[in-house]
Write a protein that holds these residues in place. Structure first.
Motif, PDB file in Angstrom:
ATOM      1  N   THR A  83     -87.391 -19.810  -0.533  1.00  0.00           N
ATOM      2  CA  THR A  83     -87.801 -21.202  -0.428  1.00  0.00           C
ATOM      3  C   THR A  83     -89.256 -21.280  -0.002  1.00  0.00           C
ATOM      4  O   THR A  83     -89.820 -20.326   0.565  1.00  0.00           O
ATOM      5  N   ALA A  84     -89.865 -22.425  -0.290  1.00  0.00           N
ATOM      6  CA  ALA A  84     -91.204 -22.748   0.200  1.00  0.00           C
ATOM      7  C   ALA A  84     -91.187 -24.202   0.638  1.00  0.00           C
ATOM      8  O   ALA A  84     -90.815 -25.082  -0.147  1.00  0.00           O
ATOM      9  N   SER A  85     -91.555 -24.451   1.883  1.00  0.00           N
ATOM     10  CA  SER A  85     -91.577 -25.821   2.399  1.00  0.00           C
ATOM     11  C   SER A  85     -92.759 -26.572   1.791  1.00  0.00           C
ATOM     12  O   SER A  85     -93.867 -26.043   1.703  1.00  0.00           O
ATOM     13  N   GLY A 130     -87.384 -23.883  -4.271  1.00  0.00           N
ATOM     14  CA  GLY A 130     -86.274 -22.985  -3.976  1.00  0.00           C
ATOM     15  C   GLY A 130     -85.839 -22.190  -5.187  1.00  0.00           C
ATOM     16  O   GLY A 130     -85.971 -22.639  -6.328  1.00  0.00           O
ATOM     17  N   VAL A 131     -85.333 -20.986  -4.928  1.00  0.00           N
ATOM     18  CA  VAL A 131     -84.619 -20.187  -5.918  1.00  0.00           C
ATOM     19  C   VAL A 131     -83.293 -19.806  -5.277  1.00  0.00           C
ATOM     20  O   VAL A 131     -83.265 -19.227  -4.192  1.00  0.00           O
ATOM     21  N   VAL A 164     -82.546 -14.568   3.345  1.00  0.00           N
ATOM     22  CA  VAL A 164     -83.562 -15.060   4.284  1.00  0.00           C
ATOM     23  C   VAL A 164     -84.449 -16.068   3.570  1.00  0.00           C
ATOM     24  O   VAL A 164     -84.921 -15.812   2.457  1.00  0.00           O
ATOM     25  N   ALA A 165     -84.685 -17.217   4.201  1.00  0.00           N
ATOM     26  CA  ALA A 165     -85.542 -18.262   3.643  1.00  0.00           C
ATOM     27  C   ALA A 165     -86.637 -18.600   4.644  1.00  0.00           C
ATOM     28  O   ALA A 165     -86.354 -18.883   5.817  1.00  0.00           O
ATOM     29  N   GLY A 170     -84.235 -31.756   8.328  1.00  0.00           N
ATOM     30  CA  GLY A 170     -83.110 -32.068   7.456  1.00  0.00           C
ATOM     31  C   GLY A 170     -83.297 -31.490   6.065  1.00  0.00           C
ATOM     32  O   GLY A 170     -82.370 -30.914   5.487  1.00  0.00           O
ATOM     33  N   ARG A 171     -84.494 -31.646   5.504  1.00  0.00           N
ATOM     34  CA  ARG A 171     -84.761 -31.173   4.146  1.00  0.00           C
ATOM     35  C   ARG A 171     -84.904 -29.659   4.077  1.00  0.00           C
ATOM     36  O   ARG A 171     -84.356 -29.005   3.186  1.00  0.00           O
ATOM     37  N   ASP A 172     -85.661 -29.088   5.014  1.00  0.00           N
ATOM     38  CA  ASP A 172     -86.033 -27.677   4.903  1.00  0.00           C
ATOM     39  C   ASP A 172     -85.025 -26.724   5.537  1.00  0.00           C
ATOM     40  O   ASP A 172     -85.080 -25.515   5.295  1.00  0.00           O
TER      41      ASP A 172
END
Length: 410
Positions: A32-34, A189-190, A241-242, A267-269
């Motif tokens: 993921t990337a915020s 995200g992947v 791991v994200a 909430g989102r991340d």
């Protein structure tokens, strides 16, 4: 079409040499990337402000889960209008902007090759049959035919992203991709279809989590190092791991021209990520260091230990309400860092760290302060762990942070 794709995915699981039925699998966040709003950036040129028009954008990610199918998630969280994605592909990474041609897959969205993402929303692609293992590198290519406007992005990618004029989604070679930047765009995200016993640990934080100070392109951030430890471990059920770090992020204050606070984006991340089991929280040092300063579009209040503690308590409550365990961490030493290194700031850091160690609020605690500090100068980073600015860990420091986390606590 979407039902057919999901039925095909289930059939793959049943036909494959696995003892688990399809319902024993679920989507797991594997990378993921915020996301941040478009801005000029601190780490060199990026394309977020100008956006894209008739461009292919090729981005490389390293996934941290094993499974037979993948999907991507795209975000238009900060867009000024609906985002039109004319098409997308995914493939195994070869070198640079080149990909393994045999693995190249067209991605669809609800059975269609294109999708439109409403302003402020995100979407996921349909499943793609592409078996992956933890620590595999994948390349996602987006074709943006129509002008995108300012791009939702993540500034500190610490790996090259490539751009080409025109539609080059299906190029195996990288010759058309003549422009590079170190940020990622729209890709938030992947996910990998993985056994449900696994799940994901999200690492929430600022630049220390995001990896500032570590070697670009080397996957040496502390979340990367933790993913490698987990992949090498003998445990049968291994967490993905994200990394949900944003450089410069604060806990208490949104900075509209830069990033939402960790409290706002929790909430989102964290909570909204697929199959999250645990979150490791390392946030607050920028609130201490920048409190009271004019940041251009926000002026954070002077941080107190009481305010930091109250915010951390709210994150713990939100996670526990969703059945997610929370690991707390102490704030790293900051002696020698301009603006951060004051007697008043050190008192706040010490008071907050004492609460983390003794409150019993967290499900587990990792004492990063103790692990990385200089035993002869307790308010400073050990020189071997200092990237040079006395605030951000080096590659060796990031390795020490990952090593300090007990895998059994996850």
């Amino acid at each position: 079409m979407r039902r057919l794709a999901l039925a095909a995915a289930a059939a793959v699981l049943l036909v494959g040499a696995t003892a688990l039925p399809a319902e024993a699998y679920g989507w797991t966040t594997a990378w993921t990337a915020s996301q941040q709003p478009a801005f000029a950036g601190f780490e060199g040129p990026n394309w977020s402000v100008e956006g894209f028009a008739n461009h292919s954008v090729r981005q490389v990610v390293r996934v941290t889960a094993t499974g037979p199918l993948v999907r991507i998630r795209l975000s238009n969280a900060y867009g000024s209008k609906p985002l039109e994605v004319a098409g997308a592909t995914i493939a195994r990474t070869d070198q640079g902007a080149t990909v393994d041609k045999r693995s190249l897959r067209r991605l669809t969205f609800g059975g269609r090759p294109a999708t439109t993402i409403a302003q402020g929303r995100e979407t996921a692609s349909d499943p793609a049959l592409l078996p992956v293992k933890a620590l595999d590198k994948l390349t996602v290519t987006l074709y943006l035919r129509e002008p995108s406007g300012p791009a939702t992005f993540h500034e500190l990618g610490l790996a090259p992203t490539y751009r080409a004029n025109g539609d080059h989604r299906f190029d195996a070679g990288g010759g058309a991709f003549t422009e590079t930047t170190n940020s990622t765009y729209f890709l938030t995200g992947v996910d990998v279809l993985a056994a449900r016993q696994h799940g994901t640990v999200v690492l929430l934080g600022d630049s220390i989590t995001d990896g500032y100070g570590t070697t670009s392109g080397a996957d040496n951030r502390y979340p990367d190092e933790l993913a490698e430890r987990i992949a090498r471990s003998p445990q049968r059920h291994k967490l993905a791991v994200a990394n949900a770090g944003i450089s410069g992020d604060l806990l208490l204050t949104d900075v509209p021209c830069f990033a939402d606070s960790a409290r706002t984006r929790f909430g989102r991340d964290v909570l909204a990520q697929p199959d999250v089991r645990t979150v490791v929280v390392h946030i607050g040092i920028n609130d201490i260091g920048t409190g009271g300063l004019d940041l251009g579009c926000a002026q954070p209040p002077v941080a107190t230990a009481r305010a930091l503690i109250a915010a951390h308590r709210s994150l713990i409550r939100a996670a526990h309400a969703r059945g997610i365990e929370v690991i707390g961490t102490t704030i790293l030493p900051m002696k020698g860092t301009p603006m951060y290194d004051t007697v008043e700031h050190e008192a706040v850091r010490d008071s907050f760290n004492h609460w983390v160690r003794t409150s019993g609020m967290y499900d587990a605690v990792v004492d990063f302060d103790q692990v990385l500090r200089d035993p002869t100068n307790l308010d400073a980073l050990l020189p071997a762990y200092d990237s040079g600015d006395h605030l951000h860990p080096s590659d060796a420091g990031a390795h020490a942070m990952a090593k300090a986390i007990k895998l059994s606590s996850l």
